[in-house]
Design an enzyme around this catalytic site. Structure first.
Site, PDB file in Angstrom:
ATOM      1  N   GLU A  57      18.526 -18.393  -1.187  1.00 34.74           N
ATOM      2  CA  GLU A  57      18.126 -17.186  -1.601  1.00 34.74           C
ATOM      3  C   GLU A  57      17.803 -17.145  -3.293  1.00 34.74           C
ATOM      4  OE1 GLU A  57      17.609 -13.136  -2.130  1.00 34.74           O
ATOM      5  OE2 GLU A  57      17.217 -14.565  -0.689  1.00 34.74           O
ATOM      6  N   HIS A  66      17.851 -37.913   1.777  1.00 32.48           N
ATOM      7  CA  HIS A  66      16.900 -38.041   2.825  1.00 32.48           C
ATOM      8  C   HIS A  66      15.704 -37.671   2.336  1.00 32.48           C
ATOM      9  CE1 HIS A  66      19.868 -39.171   5.862  1.00 32.48           C
ATOM     10  NE2 HIS A  66      20.671 -38.131   5.461  1.00 32.48           N
ATOM     11  N   LYS A  82      14.617 -16.152  -5.224  1.00 32.24           N
ATOM     12  CA  LYS A  82      14.292 -15.481  -6.276  1.00 32.24           C
ATOM     13  C   LYS A  82      13.720 -15.888  -7.565  1.00 32.24           C
ATOM     14  CE  LYS A  82      15.367 -12.299  -4.919  1.00 32.24           C
ATOM     15  NZ  LYS A  82      15.629 -12.249  -3.400  1.00 32.24           N
ATOM     16  N   ASN A 104      -3.233   2.640   4.994  1.00 29.78           N
ATOM     17  CA  ASN A 104      -2.354   1.891   5.084  1.00 29.78           C
ATOM     18  C   ASN A 104      -2.371   1.024   6.616  1.00 29.78           C
ATOM     19  OD1 ASN A 104      -1.613   2.407   2.660  1.00 29.78           O
ATOM     20  ND2 ASN A 104       0.551   3.109   3.333  1.00 29.78           N
ATOM     21  N   GLY A 105      -2.127  -0.480   6.214  1.00 27.95           N
ATOM     22  CA  GLY A 105      -2.334  -1.164   7.467  1.00 27.95           C
ATOM     23  C   GLY A 105      -3.480  -1.998   7.958  1.00 27.95           C
ATOM     24  N   GLU A 107      10.135 -16.081  -6.954  1.00 24.84           N
ATOM     25  CA  GLU A 107       9.408 -14.810  -6.921  1.00 24.84           C
ATOM     26  C   GLU A 107       9.132 -14.164  -8.248  1.00 24.84           C
ATOM     27  OE1 GLU A 107      10.892 -12.345  -3.154  1.00 24.84           O
ATOM     28  OE2 GLU A 107      12.412 -12.579  -4.355  1.00 24.84           O
ATOM     29  N   ARG A 163       6.073  -0.988  -4.223  1.00 24.81           N
ATOM     30  CA  ARG A 163       5.684  -1.606  -2.884  1.00 24.81           C
ATOM     31  C   ARG A 163       4.779  -2.864  -3.046  1.00 24.81           C
ATOM     32  NH1 ARG A 163       6.600   2.296   1.389  1.00 24.81           N
ATOM     33  NH2 ARG A 163       4.872   1.529   2.328  1.00 24.81           N
ATOM     34  N   TRP A 172      -2.989  -2.836  -1.669  1.00 29.15           N
ATOM     35  CA  TRP A 172      -2.628  -4.101  -1.443  1.00 29.15           C
ATOM     36  C   TRP A 172      -3.592  -5.097  -0.819  1.00 29.15           C
ATOM     37  CZ3 TRP A 172      -0.758  -8.338   1.468  1.00 29.15           C
ATOM     38  CH2 TRP A 172      -0.238  -9.345   0.638  1.00 29.15           C
ATOM     39  N   LYS A 209       6.793  -5.067  -1.879  1.00 31.77           N
ATOM     40  CA  LYS A 209       8.013  -4.752  -1.550  1.00 31.77           C
ATOM     41  C   LYS A 209       8.389  -4.468  -0.136  1.00 31.77           C
ATOM     42  CE  LYS A 209      12.352  -3.686  -2.309  1.00 31.77           C
ATOM     43  NZ  LYS A 209      13.273  -4.914  -2.628  1.00 31.77           N
ATOM     44  N   CYS A 239       0.817  -1.168  -0.122  1.00 31.99           N
ATOM     45  CA  CYS A 239      -0.075   0.114  -0.086  1.00 31.99           C
ATOM     46  C   CYS A 239       0.677   1.182   0.250  1.00 31.99           C
ATOM     47  CB  CYS A 239      -1.033   0.082   1.063  1.00 31.99           C
ATOM     48  SG  CYS A 239      -2.074  -1.372   1.167  1.00 31.99           S
TER      49      CYS A 239
END
Length: 609
Positions: A482, A505, A486, A98-99, A489, A27, A74, A604, A2
């Site tokens: 990581e 395993h 990536k 926002n929130g 994402e 964002r 968002w 973001k 947001c």
């Protein structure tokens, strides 16, 4: 998540609001909207999708006004659709938020009983009706906002305008970031400084519990109870040029290639010194770090992976016990606090809600030695910590973090060296060698970036796959994690990472010719063991993509693709090996045609729990 932009000025603020929203697109959002006041009254525009669609509406309607608020949403409560998009309106008021309002259901019931009609599924509409209701007993907008937010539970940043008071805006903050911009022609507010550098660099950062009234030529800040307060004014170091795309195709590509400069900037405070000074982490660092008995690292996502790498460094080089916690889990389990613990929080934005909450939880348990590693000096996380290290990566716009990660690793390595020195584990000769290696990092990173053409070739073959397995050992296992993050994402390929020794395993059951395996294979003490793991893959028909060091004897053969990095870099090799994984994810996403900088469903800055 947001974004908010608000303005009251002696100019048409519609272009300012729209440009601010464009700067906040990184964002993450699924709808956008704005409300403004002109001579004929209050108007609202909303759209599902990109800010460009909202801008087209504004142009078609010839929108113009000198007071307005704007928002990118968002979705948290209610699906992405126009009726759930902000701003929300009630009795001549418009509100953006926002929130998350945690008690919105009970407030909704109370307001419905009073006759208020809800037209959306959002928690934000509760805020609009609640302020409208408070205005039935007070004529002052600021007072009404204060009375309303006193009833809210949760996190919020809000901006409010009122049709009958076109010369003012009211904003408030609790848990979600919000700042004021002081321009020569008016006052502005936003959730991120990048939205306002187009009009001013003079910023005032609001604290939790602050409310502010903005007018064209002045502003005032109070607490929720009405007590006046002053907050310091600062000049943002963010430049408009730094957040422009330039000659790159995507921000992610730009930020991958900015890593040598970003790491050099992060290390700049070392200067030409021949020794490490604890003071790089703050004025109180020598006394604080010298008494540390163990380290607790708290972070989310990519920053969590940086913490996992640092655990290997801290325990092997500094000889200090280290644990790493996912911030969203840490405060919901019973843990054993130790007041001699150094609590290290890591965040690119410094506004990650889970990390901030985890820090407060650690403090409540009596662990008051705190250090943050963060890219935004004005952020909430920086203000909440005793010690701090600003990574100086510069603005990172792409949702998939790249240069923030490598600069975090550089900062964590410096922390490791400082702790090792304070604990008597780093003599002068070793310190000089470490400083030389650290200062050479930018050049080493630049050499790795020259491998992009070969990685681009790999991406063509790789892009047709639907699943991938990443393997690493020791401190390179988090680098494999990581790399998998990536890839998933931005390309939407399902990817998992495992310690290579765990292959037999369970994960080996998945390996066939349709499951490519990416191995991070530096020339270290675990290389021979890793080679055995890779043979297990090849024996099952799996196709291998291996990132090796220049001095290793890894060779290509049928079903095994090998890319040699320019040099072996010892303990710091994690910083080099992550770069080709970033490039691989980027080029695979390009081939698959996904939205690289704004991947679906992701944000973001995760400013809600």
């Amino acid at each position: 998540m947001c974004g908010i932009v608000a303005a009251v000025a002696d100019r048409n603020i519609i272009p300012v609001l729209l440009e601010g929203l464009r700067k906040l697109e990184y964002r993450g959002y699924d709808s956008a909207g704005l409300a403004f006041i002109d001579a004929s009254g209050l108007h609202r525009l909303r759209s599902v999708g990109r800010v460009a669609e909202l801008a087209a509406q504004a142009e078609d309607s010839q929108a113009a006004g000198d007071t307005g608020i704007a928002h990118t949403r968002w979705a948290t409560h209610g699906v992405p659709c126009e009726r759930n998009a902000h701003p929300h309106i009630s009795a001549g008021l418009a509100v953006v938020h926002n929130g998350i309002i945690e008690n919105h259901e009970s407030l909704r019931g109370q307001l419905r009983a009073l006759g208020y009609v809800f037209t959306s599924d959002t928690d934000t509409e509760v805020v609009a009706h609640l302020i409208a209701h408070e205005l039935t007993t007070t004529v002052d907008l600021l007072s009404a906002v204060r009375q309303a937010i006193a009833q809210l539970q949760g996190a919020y940043a809000i901006a409010v305008l009122r049709e009958s008071e076109p010369e003012r805006l009211v904003v408030a903050r609790e848990g979600a970031p919000l700042l004021l911009g002081l321009g020569s022609d008016g006052c502005y507010a936003a959730s991120d400084a990048s939205a306002l550098v187009q009009v001013t660099r003079r910023m005032v950062y609001l604290e939790n519990g602050d409310c502010a009234e903005l007018m064209r030529d002045r502003y005032r800040i109070t607490r929720v109870d009405g007590t006046p307060v002053e907050r310091p004014e600062s000049e943002s170091q963010l430049s408009a040029e730094a957040i422009e795309l330039g000659n790159y195709r995507h921000y992610m590509q730009k930020e991958i290639f900015e890593q040598p400069v970003a790491v050099a900037n992060t290390l700049e405070m070392l200067g030409t010194a021949r020794s490490l000074q604890p003071g790089i982490f703050g004025a109180e660092s020598e006394s604080t770090l010298g008494e540390v008995g163990q380290v607790l690292i708290i972070a989310c996502g990519t920053s969590y992976h940086a913490g996992l790498v640092a655990r290997y460094w801290l325990e092997s080089i500094a000889g200090i016990p280290c644990s790493v916690e996912v911030a969203s889990e840490y405060r919901y389990r019973d843990s054993v606090p130790d007041p001699r613990t150094l609590v290290v929080t890591i965040s690119q934005s410094g506004e990650t809600a889970d990390t901030l909450a985890a820090l407060q939880h650690a403090k409540s348990l009596g662990m008051r030695r705190t250090l943050c590693i963060c890219n935004v000096p004005e952020s909430s996380l920086v203000r909440e910590n005793t010690l701090r290290f600003i990574t100086r990566a510069g603005p990172e716009i792409g949702v998939a973090s790249t240069k923030a990660f490598t600069t975090q690793l550089a900062a964590l390595y410096l922390l490791t060296l400082v702790l090792a020195k304070l604990r008597g584990r780093l003599d002068a000769e070793a310190e000089a060698a470490e400083l030389h290696a650290v200062r050479h990092l930018p050049m080493a990173l630049a050499k790795v970036l020259e491998l992009e053409p070969q990685i681009r070739d790999w991406s063509e073959r790789f892009s047709m796959k639907q699943h991938a397995l990443f393997l690493g050992r020791g401190r390179h296992y988090p680098i494999a994690m990581e790399g998998a993050l990536k890839l998933k994402e931005i390309s939407y390929i399902h990817a998992e990472a495992y310690p290579a020794g765990e292959l037999k395993h369970g994960p080996l059951a998945l390996v066939d010719r349709e499951m490519p395996v990416i191995a991070v294979a530096p020339n270290d003490t675990l290389l021979e063991k890793l080679k055995s793991n890779l043979q297990e893959v090849r024996a099952r028909g799996g196709e291998l993509y291996v990132f090796a060091d220049a001095d290793s004897d890894m060779k290509e053969s049928d079903g095994i693709q090998v890319l040699h990095l320019p040099e072996h870099y010892g303990a710091l090799s994690a910083l080099l090996h992550v770069v080709p994984l970033q490039l691989l994810a980027y080029h695979v996403a390009l081939v698959r045609g996904t939205d690289v900088d704004k991947p679906r469903n992701l944000a973001k800055s995760v400013t809600v729990e």
